[in-house]
Motif scaffolding. Sequence first.
Motif, PDB file in Angstrom:
ATOM      1  N   ASP A   1       0.830  -1.182  -0.067  1.00 22.76           N
ATOM      2  CA  ASP A   1      -0.086  -0.204  -0.093  1.00 22.76           C
ATOM      3  C   ASP A   1       0.805   1.224   0.180  1.00 22.76           C
ATOM      4  OD1 ASP A   1      -2.567  -1.251   0.222  1.00 22.76           O
ATOM      5  OD2 ASP A   1      -2.011  -1.652   2.425  1.00 22.76           O
ATOM      6  N   VAL A   2       1.881   1.260   0.727  1.00 23.19           N
ATOM      7  CA  VAL A   2       2.857   2.472   0.821  1.00 23.19           C
ATOM      8  C   VAL A   2       3.492   2.607  -0.331  1.00 23.19           C
ATOM      9  CG1 VAL A   2       4.869   3.250   2.129  1.00 23.19           C
ATOM     10  CG2 VAL A   2       3.581   1.917   3.375  1.00 23.19           C
ATOM     11  N   GLU A   3       3.907   1.412  -1.142  1.00 19.73           N
ATOM     12  CA  GLU A   3       4.621   1.728  -2.500  1.00 19.73           C
ATOM     13  C   GLU A   3       3.665   2.142  -3.582  1.00 19.73           C
ATOM     14  OE1 GLU A   3       7.506   1.014  -3.764  1.00 19.73           O
ATOM     15  OE2 GLU A   3       8.694  -0.622  -2.600  1.00 19.73           O
ATOM     16  N   ARG A   4       2.375   1.950  -3.388  1.00 23.76           N
ATOM     17  CA  ARG A   4       1.181   2.370  -4.167  1.00 23.76           C
ATOM     18  C   ARG A   4       1.183   3.939  -4.034  1.00 23.76           C
ATOM     19  NH1 ARG A   4      -3.075  -0.451  -2.787  1.00 23.76           N
ATOM     20  NH2 ARG A   4      -2.315  -2.319  -3.679  1.00 23.76           N
TER      21      ARG A   4
ATOM     22  N   LEU B   1      -7.085   9.823   0.119  1.00 18.70           N
ATOM     23  CA  LEU B   1      -7.017   9.678   1.585  1.00 18.70           C
ATOM     24  C   LEU B   1      -6.530   8.232   2.147  1.00 18.70           C
ATOM     25  CD1 LEU B   1     -10.350  11.306   2.256  1.00 18.70           C
ATOM     26  CD2 LEU B   1      -8.121  12.103   3.820  1.00 18.70           C
ATOM     27  N   GLN B   2      -6.820   7.186   1.142  1.00 16.20           N
ATOM     28  CA  GLN B   2      -6.551   5.874   1.641  1.00 16.20           C
ATOM     29  C   GLN B   2      -5.003   5.846   1.533  1.00 16.20           C
ATOM     30  OE1 GLN B   2      -7.610   2.816   2.422  1.00 16.20           O
ATOM     31  NE2 GLN B   2      -9.449   4.206   2.745  1.00 16.20           N
ATOM     32  N   ASP B   3      -4.160   6.467   0.433  1.00 14.86           N
ATOM     33  CA  ASP B   3      -2.733   6.700   0.395  1.00 14.86           C
ATOM     34  C   ASP B   3      -2.091   7.468   1.586  1.00 14.86           C
ATOM     35  OD1 ASP B   3      -2.690   5.494  -1.939  1.00 14.86           O
ATOM     36  OD2 ASP B   3      -2.964   7.380  -3.006  1.00 14.86           O
ATOM     37  N   PHE B   4      -2.843   8.599   2.133  1.00 11.69           N
ATOM     38  CA  PHE B   4      -2.596   9.151   3.365  1.00 11.69           C
ATOM     39  C   PHE B   4      -2.481   8.294   4.660  1.00 11.69           C
ATOM     40  CE2 PHE B   4      -3.169  11.797   7.373  1.00 11.69           C
ATOM     41  CZ  PHE B   4      -1.965  12.614   7.026  1.00 11.69           C
ATOM     42  N   MET B   5      -3.417   7.476   4.540  1.00 15.52           N
ATOM     43  CA  MET B   5      -3.443   6.417   5.831  1.00 15.52           C
ATOM     44  C   MET B   5      -2.120   5.545   5.714  1.00 15.52           C
ATOM     45  SD  MET B   5      -7.021   4.336   6.098  1.00 15.52           S
ATOM     46  CE  MET B   5      -8.359   5.120   7.036  1.00 15.52           C
ATOM     47  N   ALA B   6      -1.793   4.973   4.355  1.00 17.39           N
ATOM     48  CA  ALA B   6      -0.748   4.191   4.198  1.00 17.39           C
ATOM     49  C   ALA B   6       0.336   5.015   4.589  1.00 17.39           C
ATOM     50  CB  ALA B   6      -0.683   3.589   2.965  1.00 17.39           C
ATOM     51  N   LEU B   7       0.698   6.198   4.264  1.00 17.45           N
ATOM     52  CA  LEU B   7       2.039   6.990   4.588  1.00 17.45           C
ATOM     53  C   LEU B   7       2.008   7.065   5.979  1.00 17.45           C
ATOM     54  CD1 LEU B   7       1.777   9.296   1.596  1.00 17.45           C
ATOM     55  CD2 LEU B   7       3.240   7.523   1.752  1.00 17.45           C
TER      56      LEU B   7
ATOM     57  N   SER C   1       1.222   5.252   8.267  1.00 16.18           N
ATOM     58  CA  SER C   1       1.042   3.707   9.053  1.00 16.18           C
ATOM     59  C   SER C   1       2.452   3.116   9.393  1.00 16.18           C
ATOM     60  CB  SER C   1       0.446   2.679   8.004  1.00 16.18           C
ATOM     61  OG  SER C   1       1.290   2.318   7.066  1.00 16.18           O
ATOM     62  N   PRO C   2       2.472   2.309  10.487  1.00 16.17           N
ATOM     63  CA  PRO C   2       3.669   1.892  10.788  1.00 16.17           C
ATOM     64  C   PRO C   2       4.351   0.956   9.666  1.00 16.17           C
ATOM     65  CG  PRO C   2       1.951   1.031  12.444  1.00 16.17           C
ATOM     66  CD  PRO C   2       1.290   1.941  11.372  1.00 16.17           C
ATOM     67  N   ALA C   3       3.586   0.536   8.419  1.00 18.40           N
ATOM     68  CA  ALA C   3       4.234  -0.187   7.630  1.00 18.40           C
ATOM     69  C   ALA C   3       5.256   0.995   6.638  1.00 18.40           C
ATOM     70  CB  ALA C   3       3.098  -0.681   6.521  1.00 18.40           C
ATOM     71  N   ALA C   4       4.960   2.259   6.834  1.00 19.48           N
ATOM     72  CA  ALA C   4       5.564   3.257   6.190  1.00 19.48           C
ATOM     73  C   ALA C   4       7.077   3.639   6.653  1.00 19.48           C
ATOM     74  CB  ALA C   4       4.759   4.532   5.834  1.00 19.48           C
ATOM     75  N   GLU C   5       7.121   3.353   7.865  1.00 18.03           N
ATOM     76  CA  GLU C   5       8.405   3.729   8.610  1.00 18.03           C
ATOM     77  C   GLU C   5       9.680   3.309   7.907  1.00 18.03           C
ATOM     78  OE1 GLU C   5       8.078   2.270  12.751  1.00 18.03           O
ATOM     79  OE2 GLU C   5       6.264   3.438  12.923  1.00 18.03           O
ATOM     80  N   PRO C   6       9.723   2.249   7.113  1.00 15.75           N
ATOM     81  CA  PRO C   6      10.902   1.860   6.406  1.00 15.75           C
ATOM     82  C   PRO C   6      11.441   2.659   5.160  1.00 15.75           C
ATOM     83  CG  PRO C   6       9.887  -0.380   6.946  1.00 15.75           C
ATOM     84  CD  PRO C   6       9.134   0.975   7.201  1.00 15.75           C
ATOM     85  N   PHE C   7      10.114   3.381   4.948  1.00 14.02           N
ATOM     86  CA  PHE C   7      10.126   3.962   3.813  1.00 14.02           C
ATOM     87  C   PHE C   7      10.420   5.488   3.969  1.00 14.02           C
ATOM     88  CE2 PHE C   7       7.497   0.261   2.733  1.00 14.02           C
ATOM     89  CZ  PHE C   7       7.843   0.288   1.278  1.00 14.02           C
ATOM     90  N   LEU C   8      10.924   5.844   5.027  1.00 17.57           N
ATOM     91  CA  LEU C   8      10.996   7.169   5.302  1.00 17.57           C
ATOM     92  C   LEU C   8      12.153   7.954   4.603  1.00 17.57           C
ATOM     93  CD1 LEU C   8       9.910   9.340   7.357  1.00 17.57           C
ATOM     94  CD2 LEU C   8      11.504   8.588   8.999  1.00 17.57           C
ATOM     95  N   PRO C   9      13.144   7.450   4.163  1.00  9.17           N
ATOM     96  CA  PRO C   9      14.209   8.157   3.198  1.00  9.17           C
ATOM     97  C   PRO C   9      13.386   8.629   1.762  1.00  9.17           C
ATOM     98  CG  PRO C   9      15.386   6.303   4.287  1.00  9.17           C
ATOM     99  CD  PRO C   9      13.766   6.099   4.590  1.00  9.17           C
TER     100      PRO C   9
END
Length: 408
Positions: free
Chosen positions: A62-65, A74-80, A82-90
């Motif tokens: 979801d974060v990649e998407r 708004l669904q994308d904001f939820m993903a961003l 979320s805890p799942a987005a933490e590794p994508f921070l850079p």
Amino acid sequence: MPSFDASPDSAALCPPLPLGEGLGVRASGVRAQEAEPSFIDRWRELEWDDIGMQIRAKTARDVERALAAPRRTLQDFMALISPAAEPFLPRMAELAERLTRQRFGNTVGFYVPLYLSNLCANDCSYCGFSMSNRLKRKTLNAEEIERECLALKARGFDSVLLVTGEHETKVGMDYFREHLPRIRRHFSTLAMEVQPLSQAEYAELKTLGLDAVMVYQETYHAPAYARHHLRGNKQDIEWRLATPDRLGRAGVDKIGLGALIGLSPDWRADSYFVAEHLAWMERHHWQSRYSLSFPRLRPCTGGLEPEVTMSDRQLVQLICAWRLFSPTLELSLSTRESPAFRNGALRLGITQMSAESRTQPGGYAEGDKEELEQFAIHDARPLGEVAAAVRQAGLQPVFKDWEPFLGR
Ligand code: SF4
């Protein structure tokens, strides 16, 4: 209403007012029905626990998407957030910086809160101005306001945020009518963070020079809202929720939204509600611009501990998520945050900063008097030092936001 700079809000003694159809006027002791649709309608449809679960169920996919999307939902904001987005921070930080520079250039705007009064007819568990706190109360008179304005101008500020507690009888429309025009003469941009007013009152203040109003919801979680607002008009969550709609209908140029992080048990759910509120406002009141703050609870007289602690890394994630969700949104970072955090977060998406803030009335001309403070600030550097840090980050500090003759 606590300035997210630092800020407070509303009064208990509300005089009876004529009910203006569609003006959202509040009658004494009874909340007037809004004649037009407001965010309350959408807020009632949203389920707090369900939102929290949806955020936690988001996956790396979801974060990649969300990161790949040309326009984020708004669904994308939820993903961003979320805890799942933490590794994508850079990656989030890189994208957020690029979008910010594209839209806002290499600039950061400076403003300063001007506290006019610490009188308040509410009891909020997190604020030093609460009516039950035994502190010396002060409301600036014309002469004192003039001294504060001159002291701020001498420091170089040109954009001011007027802050008061919420006391409608002593610091209400009569007070604003008397003092706004005088303050306006000193500054090119005038914003307010005071008790929620009616649509007609906002429209009148606009004619006196008001450019922007910040009205933070504190929390969108009804049980937490009730827990932290113990007395006064501010207990009426729906009156507050509909305030941005009244501002939009009054044609106020800029409206500030936000939640106080640490009041509710779930900062992610609260942030999602803010995103819903922003989406509603942009759909229904597209003529206004929007700004956002994400204050973390700070120590104050009476000392409330946050229900949850948000780490610096999580706050960076939230700032980046906001920028990716809305490339045009102004993002404001106040002196609640530490110098190190503010220096580090500068390039990510922040467009507005305060500096040298004093959260007590008279603080600029008279110096610090801690017992009058709303809460303790974290970044006490003088303006020159903060501006130097901005320049060091390759950005230009901007003090003048707009020329009024250009017709806003
Ligand atoms: S106590 Fe008053 S000034 Fe403080 S947050 Fe509540 S309403 Fe605002």
